[in-house]
Design an enzyme around this catalytic site. Structure first.
Site, PDB file in Angstrom:
ATOM      1  N   GLY A   1       8.819   4.354  -0.089  1.00  0.00           N
ATOM      2  CA  GLY A   1       9.275   5.511  -0.440  1.00  0.00           C
ATOM      3  C   GLY A   1      10.826   5.027   0.216  1.00  0.00           C
ATOM      4  O   GLY A   1      11.377   3.631  -0.094  1.00  0.00           O
ATOM      5  N   SER A   2      10.858   6.412   0.937  1.00  0.00           N
ATOM      6  CA  SER A   2      12.638   6.129   0.990  1.00  0.00           C
ATOM      7  C   SER A   2      12.951   5.264   2.347  1.00  0.00           C
ATOM      8  O   SER A   2      14.182   4.730   2.509  1.00  0.00           O
ATOM      9  CB  SER A   2      13.738   7.328   1.112  1.00  0.00           C
ATOM     10  OG  SER A   2      12.495   7.834   2.428  1.00  0.00           O
ATOM     11  N   PHE A   3      12.261   4.867   2.896  1.00  0.00           N
ATOM     12  CA  PHE A   3      12.072   4.509   4.297  1.00  0.00           C
ATOM     13  C   PHE A   3      11.903   2.884   4.192  1.00  0.00           C
ATOM     14  O   PHE A   3      11.982   1.847   4.829  1.00  0.00           O
ATOM     15  CB  PHE A   3      10.662   5.095   5.430  1.00  0.00           C
ATOM     16  CG  PHE A   3       9.583   4.542   4.407  1.00  0.00           C
ATOM     17  CD1 PHE A   3       8.795   3.384   4.974  1.00  0.00           C
ATOM     18  CD2 PHE A   3       8.830   5.704   4.132  1.00  0.00           C
ATOM     19  CE1 PHE A   3       7.162   3.510   3.754  1.00  0.00           C
ATOM     20  CE2 PHE A   3       7.663   5.303   3.370  1.00  0.00           C
ATOM     21  CZ  PHE A   3       7.152   4.030   3.643  1.00  0.00           C
ATOM     22  N   GLY A   4      11.229   2.420   2.574  1.00  0.00           N
ATOM     23  CA  GLY A   4      10.998   1.015   2.420  1.00  0.00           C
ATOM     24  C   GLY A   4       9.489   1.240   2.122  1.00  0.00           C
ATOM     25  O   GLY A   4       9.082   1.935   1.476  1.00  0.00           O
TER      26      GLY A   4
ATOM     27  N   ASP B   1       8.714  16.550  12.781  1.00  0.00           N
ATOM     28  CA  ASP B   1       9.043  15.935  11.183  1.00  0.00           C
ATOM     29  C   ASP B   1       7.209  16.113  11.215  1.00  0.00           C
ATOM     30  O   ASP B   1       6.454  15.542  10.239  1.00  0.00           O
ATOM     31  CB  ASP B   1       9.010  15.086  10.852  1.00  0.00           C
ATOM     32  CG  ASP B   1       9.496  14.822   9.079  1.00  0.00           C
ATOM     33  OD1 ASP B   1       9.227  15.593   8.252  1.00  0.00           O
ATOM     34  OD2 ASP B   1       9.151  13.785   8.296  1.00  0.00           O
TER      35      ASP B   1
ATOM     36  N   ILE C   1       0.944  -1.545  -0.041  1.00  0.00           N
ATOM     37  CA  ILE C   1       0.204   0.466  -0.394  1.00  0.00           C
ATOM     38  C   ILE C   1       0.808   1.338   0.459  1.00  0.00           C
ATOM     39  O   ILE C   1       0.375   1.954   0.334  1.00  0.00           O
ATOM     40  CB  ILE C   1      -0.927   0.071   1.448  1.00  0.00           C
ATOM     41  CG1 ILE C   1      -0.064   0.474   2.630  1.00  0.00           C
ATOM     42  CG2 ILE C   1      -1.645  -1.000   1.504  1.00  0.00           C
ATOM     43  CD1 ILE C   1      -1.490   0.132   3.603  1.00  0.00           C
ATOM     44  N   GLY C   2       2.319   1.323   0.451  1.00  0.00           N
ATOM     45  CA  GLY C   2       2.999   2.267  -0.528  1.00  0.00           C
ATOM     46  C   GLY C   2       4.307   1.721   0.290  1.00  0.00           C
ATOM     47  O   GLY C   2       4.841   0.688   0.757  1.00  0.00           O
TER      48      GLY C   2
ATOM     49  N   LYS D   1       5.094  -2.395   8.452  1.00  0.00           N
ATOM     50  CA  LYS D   1       6.005  -1.944   7.619  1.00  0.00           C
ATOM     51  C   LYS D   1       8.104  -2.769   7.756  1.00  0.00           C
ATOM     52  O   LYS D   1       8.112  -2.952   8.711  1.00  0.00           O
ATOM     53  CB  LYS D   1       5.779  -0.951   8.278  1.00  0.00           C
ATOM     54  CG  LYS D   1       7.405   0.819   7.535  1.00  0.00           C
ATOM     55  CD  LYS D   1       7.386   1.944   8.598  1.00  0.00           C
ATOM     56  CE  LYS D   1       8.236   2.872   7.869  1.00  0.00           C
ATOM     57  NZ  LYS D   1       7.613   4.340   8.496  1.00  0.00           N
TER      58      LYS D   1
END
Length: 428
Positions: A133-136, A244, A130-131, A153
């Site tokens: 990014g740079s985080f994984g 953040d 479902i998603g 995650k």
């Protein structure tokens, strides 16, 4: 995480997709289950459905351990079952998965009649990605016994700025607090850190993107602000600053909740949160500003003092909150659409806007409470505790002036101008 070890800042072109990690939009589910998955690096997106990978030639698996320590690499979290059709209806729509761990080309697709079933810790069934990014990557999952939805995650253990272990540790300290998701599992599987948490509703960023005017109704945002303040207060009270705050980090309700019925607001994605207290429980001392240091957070919502090189403190979380709620109502900030060639240039030009504009110019057209919150945060001293009760009271009183707070919530604006009734309706 020490000050010197703070990860490099994400910028506006690398927005975190962490909101998607807790949500398979309940609103989108009503529209043929089309989830909102974004990436700020579209040219680098992998195929849309990747597995939580297992070793290519796994050794004999030991009995499952209940040790949820992220630092224990021997803990086997993921078990790949034989390639037989899954027994649950929700699993049949997952399609085929790759067994690649290193990002090598995908093997030939398996027949859709026999998708590969993936379990996390022999308990949670992986449904779909479902998603990312740079985080994984983030996957939607389901408890095999209770059918409860979860978010799974993962990040590579050798990534440049690992965050899941820090995030897991902070979540564990917040399990008794309202406004934070429950975490069920954390550990290491092969080359991945993995976190399993309850799946929440859509983020404010996703709801804003779904609104035709790309903004949210004034009354709806005013409803959210006191709960957003409570989330930050809880985090601060436990000794952490967020660093953040942005629309994608606040989720609306749990998975499947009715968004019109005054759902709870949740704060997520604590990977950049750090303690602002020393070993004796005292506030860390103020350091001299250094404009050359790496910035942590997102330039669009960063406080003016962070731009100038000061260390983060509680005041900066409040200032970031002020920017993000102004953007939610107006649809944009004066510096939102800057065209820059680098992150450093983006931080520099955003700082210039914030320095040159007054609080009332930034919040132009909105009730005074928005500018007052921004000015209050900017005027706070480094170690001062924000007056959360006063800020909450401002917006509760504003909500009462705008109309009956018992009315159902509306999450879309039909056009850029706010409707006369502030966006609330009694008929949904």
């Amino acid at each position: 995480m020490s000050r010197s070890d703070s990860p490099p800042p994400p910028n506006d072109d690398q927005q975190s997709l962490s909101a998607a990690l807790f949500s398979k939009l309940s609103l989108a589910a009503n529209n043929n289950n089309s989830s909102t998955t974004t990436s700020d690096n579209p040219g680098q997106q992998p195929p849309s459905k990747l597995p939580l990978a297992a070793p290519q030639q796994p050794p004999a698996l030991p009995p499952h351990s209940t040790n949820n320590n992220l630092t224990a690499p021997q803990n086997i979290l993921l078990r790949r079952l034989p390639a037989t059709p899954p027994t649950t209806a929700s699993a049949t729509s997952t399609g085929s998965y790759s067994n690649s761990v290193t990002g090598s080309p995908l093997p030939e697709r398996r027949p859709t009649s026999a998708p590969r079933t993936v379990l996390v810790a022999e308990k949670w069934l992986v449904l779909e990605k479902i998603g990312e990014g740079s985080f994984g990557q983030v996957f939607s999952g389901e408890d095999r016994d209770t059918r409860d939805r979860v978010a799974i995650k993962r990040e590579r253990t050798d990534c440049r700025t690992p965050q899941l272990q820090n995030e897991f540790a902070i979540y564990k300290k917040l399990q008794d607090a309202e406004g934070f998701p429950k975490v069920f599992f954390g550990g290491v599987e092969d080359v991945y850190n993995v976190l399993v948490m309850e799946q929440l509703g859509p983020s404010l960023k996703e709801l804003q993107a779904m609104s035709p005017a790309l903004s949210l109704p004034l009354r709806t945002v005013v409803y959210c602000i006191p709960q957003m303040l409570q989330c930050l207060e809880t985090l601060h009270t436990r000794g952490y600053i967020f660093r953040d705050a942005k629309p994608g980090q606040f989720c609306v309700g749990r998975y499947g909740d009715d968004l019109a019925a005054h759902p709870r607001i949740y704060l997520i994605d604590l990977g950049l949160a750090v303690s602002y207290l020393d070993s004796q429980g005292k506030h860390l001392p103020k350091c001299r500003p250094d404009g050359r240091r790496h910035k942590t957070g997102t330039a669009r919502y960063a406080s003016l003092k962070v731009h100038r090189g000061y260390d983060h403190s509680r005041r900066d979380d409040i200032e970031s909150l002020a920017y993000l709620v102004i953007e939610l109502v107006r649809g944009t900030l004066p510096w939102s659409k800057l065209r820059v060639l680098s992150a450093a240039e983006g931080w520099k030009r955003t700082k210039e806007y914030k320095h040159e504009m007054t609080e009332w110019e930034i919040a132009d057209g909105l009730p005074d409470e928005f500018a007052k919150m921004l000015k209050y945060a900017r005027d706070l001293s480094y170690a001062a505790a924000p007056d959360y009760r006063m800020l909450e009271r401002w917006f509760r009183e504003l909500g009462a002036r705008l109309g009956d707070p018992r009315d159902k919530l509306v999450w879309t604006c039909p056009d850029p101008s706010l409707p006369a009734n502030g966006g609330w309706s009694t008929a949904i």
